[in-house]
Design an enzyme around this catalytic site. Sequence first.
Site, PDB file in Angstrom:
ATOM      1  N   ILE A  11      23.215  51.923  39.410  1.00 28.91           N
ATOM      2  CA  ILE A  11      21.848  51.372  39.319  1.00 28.91           C
ATOM      3  C   ILE A  11      21.229  51.317  40.718  1.00 28.91           C
ATOM      4  CG2 ILE A  11      20.422  49.522  38.375  1.00 28.91           C
ATOM      5  CD1 ILE A  11      22.814  48.679  36.652  1.00 28.91           C
ATOM      6  N   SER A  54      24.048  40.023  33.891  1.00 27.13           N
ATOM      7  CA  SER A  54      24.382  40.845  32.730  1.00 27.13           C
ATOM      8  C   SER A  54      24.194  40.049  31.442  1.00 27.13           C
ATOM      9  CB  SER A  54      25.852  41.279  32.849  1.00 27.13           C
ATOM     10  OG  SER A  54      26.311  41.797  31.624  1.00 27.13           O
ATOM     11  N   ARG A  62      37.646  47.214  19.304  1.00 29.15           N
ATOM     12  CA  ARG A  62      38.161  46.985  20.661  1.00 29.15           C
ATOM     13  C   ARG A  62      38.162  45.475  20.924  1.00 29.15           C
ATOM     14  NH1 ARG A  62      34.996  49.743  25.708  1.00 29.15           N
ATOM     15  NH2 ARG A  62      33.387  48.267  25.090  1.00 29.15           N
ATOM     16  N   ASP A  65      31.926  45.922  54.176  1.00 25.28           N
ATOM     17  CA  ASP A  65      32.468  45.085  53.111  1.00 25.28           C
ATOM     18  C   ASP A  65      31.728  43.748  53.156  1.00 25.28           C
ATOM     19  OD1 ASP A  65      33.851  43.599  51.319  1.00 25.28           O
ATOM     20  OD2 ASP A  65      35.780  43.688  52.368  1.00 25.28           O
ATOM     21  N   LYS A 119      29.691  36.793  36.865  1.00 30.57           N
ATOM     22  CA  LYS A 119      28.234  36.816  36.662  1.00 30.57           C
ATOM     23  C   LYS A 119      27.724  35.408  36.350  1.00 30.57           C
ATOM     24  CE  LYS A 119      27.739  41.095  37.580  1.00 30.57           C
ATOM     25  NZ  LYS A 119      27.129  41.469  38.858  1.00 30.57           N
ATOM     26  N   TYR A 174      35.372  39.287  34.996  1.00 30.19           N
ATOM     27  CA  TYR A 174      34.138  39.961  35.403  1.00 30.19           C
ATOM     28  C   TYR A 174      32.923  39.170  34.902  1.00 30.19           C
ATOM     29  CZ  TYR A 174      30.040  42.808  34.579  1.00 30.19           C
ATOM     30  OH  TYR A 174      28.739  43.223  34.505  1.00 30.19           O
ATOM     31  N   ASN A 195      35.728  39.452  45.565  1.00 23.42           N
ATOM     32  CA  ASN A 195      34.700  40.443  45.917  1.00 23.42           C
ATOM     33  C   ASN A 195      33.312  39.992  45.446  1.00 23.42           C
ATOM     34  OD1 ASN A 195      33.983  43.156  46.933  1.00 23.42           O
ATOM     35  ND2 ASN A 195      33.356  43.459  44.815  1.00 23.42           N
TER      36      ASN A 195
HETATM   37  C1  UD1 Z   1      30.381  46.724  28.634  1.00 25.61           C
HETATM   38  C2  UD1 Z   1      30.967  45.475  29.224  1.00 25.61           C
HETATM   39  C3  UD1 Z   1      29.842  44.632  29.782  1.00 25.61           C
HETATM   40  C4  UD1 Z   1      29.062  45.427  30.814  1.00 25.61           C
HETATM   41  C5  UD1 Z   1      28.549  46.713  30.167  1.00 25.61           C
HETATM   42  C6  UD1 Z   1      27.904  47.598  31.195  1.00 25.61           C
HETATM   43  C7  UD1 Z   1      32.955  45.087  27.867  1.00 25.61           C
HETATM   44  C8  UD1 Z   1      33.622  44.200  26.875  1.00 25.61           C
HETATM   45  N1  UD1 Z   1      31.697  44.754  28.207  1.00 25.61           N
HETATM   46  O1  UD1 Z   1      29.546  46.338  27.557  1.00 25.61           O
HETATM   47  O2  UD1 Z   1      30.360  43.471  30.353  1.00 25.61           O
HETATM   48  O3  UD1 Z   1      27.989  44.658  31.287  1.00 25.61           O
HETATM   49  O4  UD1 Z   1      29.640  47.427  29.601  1.00 25.61           O
HETATM   50  O5  UD1 Z   1      27.288  48.680  30.554  1.00 25.61           O
HETATM   51  O6  UD1 Z   1      33.520  46.051  28.327  1.00 25.61           O
HETATM   52  N2  UD1 Z   1      32.427  52.145  22.218  1.00 25.61           N
HETATM   53  C9  UD1 Z   1      33.096  53.015  21.372  1.00 25.61           C
HETATM   54  N3  UD1 Z   1      33.926  53.944  21.932  1.00 25.61           N
HETATM   55  C10 UD1 Z   1      34.113  54.060  23.281  1.00 25.61           C
HETATM   56  C11 UD1 Z   1      33.413  53.172  24.149  1.00 25.61           C
HETATM   57  C12 UD1 Z   1      32.576  52.223  23.584  1.00 25.61           C
HETATM   58  O7  UD1 Z   1      32.957  52.946  20.159  1.00 25.61           O
HETATM   59  O8  UD1 Z   1      34.906  54.925  23.720  1.00 25.61           O
HETATM   60  C13 UD1 Z   1      31.510  51.142  21.629  1.00 25.61           C
HETATM   61  C14 UD1 Z   1      31.903  49.721  21.981  1.00 25.61           C
HETATM   62  O9  UD1 Z   1      32.833  49.219  21.055  1.00 25.61           O
HETATM   63  C15 UD1 Z   1      30.545  49.019  21.911  1.00 25.61           C
HETATM   64  C16 UD1 Z   1      29.567  50.111  22.356  1.00 25.61           C
HETATM   65  O10 UD1 Z   1      30.245  51.352  22.188  1.00 25.61           O
HETATM   66  O11 UD1 Z   1      30.239  48.678  20.603  1.00 25.61           O
HETATM   67  C17 UD1 Z   1      29.149  49.981  23.803  1.00 25.61           C
HETATM   68  O12 UD1 Z   1      30.303  49.884  24.618  1.00 25.61           O
HETATM   69  P1  UD1 Z   1      30.231  49.903  26.202  1.00 25.61           P
HETATM   70  O13 UD1 Z   1      29.424  51.040  26.678  1.00 25.61           O
HETATM   71  O14 UD1 Z   1      31.629  49.766  26.714  1.00 25.61           O
HETATM   72  O15 UD1 Z   1      29.384  48.601  26.566  1.00 25.61           O
HETATM   73  P2  UD1 Z   1      29.649  47.071  26.170  1.00 25.61           P
HETATM   74  O16 UD1 Z   1      30.986  46.859  25.618  1.00 25.61           O
HETATM   75  O17 UD1 Z   1      28.489  46.589  25.390  1.00 25.61           O
END
Ligand code: UD1
Length: 343
Positions: free
Chosen positions: A14, A126, A296, A60, A155, A151, A101
């Site tokens: 970003i 976030s 997940r 850093d 925040k 994490y 950090n």
């Molecule tokens: C994640 C972080 C969040 C962070 C954000 C940044 C977690 C639990 N949360 O959010 O703290 O601010 O990223 O963008 O990691 N999915 C799949 N297959 C995959 C990957 C993801 O089905 O291989 C689904 C996940 O289950 C979710 C959606 O896609 O429903 C979005 O996932 P992701 O991009 O990892 O974002 P968040 O989990 O919402």
Amino acid sequence: MKKRILVTGGLGYIGSHTTVELLARGYEVILADNLSNTRAEVLDGIHSIAGIRPEWLNVDLADPMACREALQGRNLDGIIHFAAFKAVGESVQKPLKYYQNNLFSLMNILDYVKQNPNCGLIFSSSCTVYGQADNLPITENAPVKAAESPYGNTKQIGEEILSEIAHAAKLKTIALRYFNPIGAHASAKIGELPLGVPQNLVPFITQSAAGLRGPLSVYGNDYPTSDGTAIRDYIHVLDLAQAHIIALERLIENGQESPMEVFNLGTGHGSSVLEVIQAFERATGQLLNWTFAPRRAGDIVAAYADTQRATEVLGWTAGKSLDDSMRDAWAWQCALNVAKKDA
Ligand code: UD1
């Protein structure tokens, strides 16, 4: 006189997109980045888009002496503080690394701002602070829930630290709560650089479609949503970048109503995982291999932003569609592949 802005984490995802927007609008930008999760070549991408190569401090910021030395006498008009670790899973394994950090760097930045109270500060927060909100869309007044990960906790604690210090020292600060940032610059010269196997949905999709990964696992098909997959608010990174500049202008012009304001940054629209896959295929003409997999751990069912405050107070709304984001994310993936072949 040009306004001088420090962008911490300015070579990150970003941060780099916000930097090119700042440069396009005539700001002087100084980048601070210690390359903990990115590469120095991002500076070339910024230079190529903006026609300007901003000064880069490889520092850093969690080290108080190094931070003080780097910022002393800089006469900054604003700081946008992106620099932080952000891998949820890693934070569970290595919580101290995350607290040290993410929180020390914030406090060191606040030390500068406290001594230079005319310098506005924008903090990257976030939507993770809401956890699974009770009501959708999520307003800024929704209660902050117990953090799911160290994490997420950095925040939440970061916002608390910011609020207390901003009020005590009468600072100018804004916390921006991002929903799910995706996409890349339309030039395909900068974008997200996930190291290792991407944990986030969109980088996994583009790497899978490029043949770098196996099929996408869609985590969960039994959520209480229209198609059974989880819902998120995916926002184009350039829309986010523009929101930062509007927020920064608000601080520079002393327009804020309190020492710390909070805004959601999302589109206001929720998309399921299957809808994201469809948008990818529609926008790029690529077919994606995917299968259903179990839920997940730690995932919430649904989150999308109430954008009213950002619209009314900042005059900002996201302009790009999910298809735009997918097209740009794919173009970036293709550019990365070409770069790899050339190397
Ligand atoms: C994640 C972080 C969040 C962070 C954000 C940044 C977690 C639990 N949360 O959010 O703290 O601010 O990223 O963008 O990691 N999915 C799949 N297959 C995959 C990957 C993801 O089905 O291989 C689904 C996940 O289950 C979710 C959606 O896609 O429903 C979005 O996932 P992701 O991009 O990892 O974002 P968040 O989990 O919402």
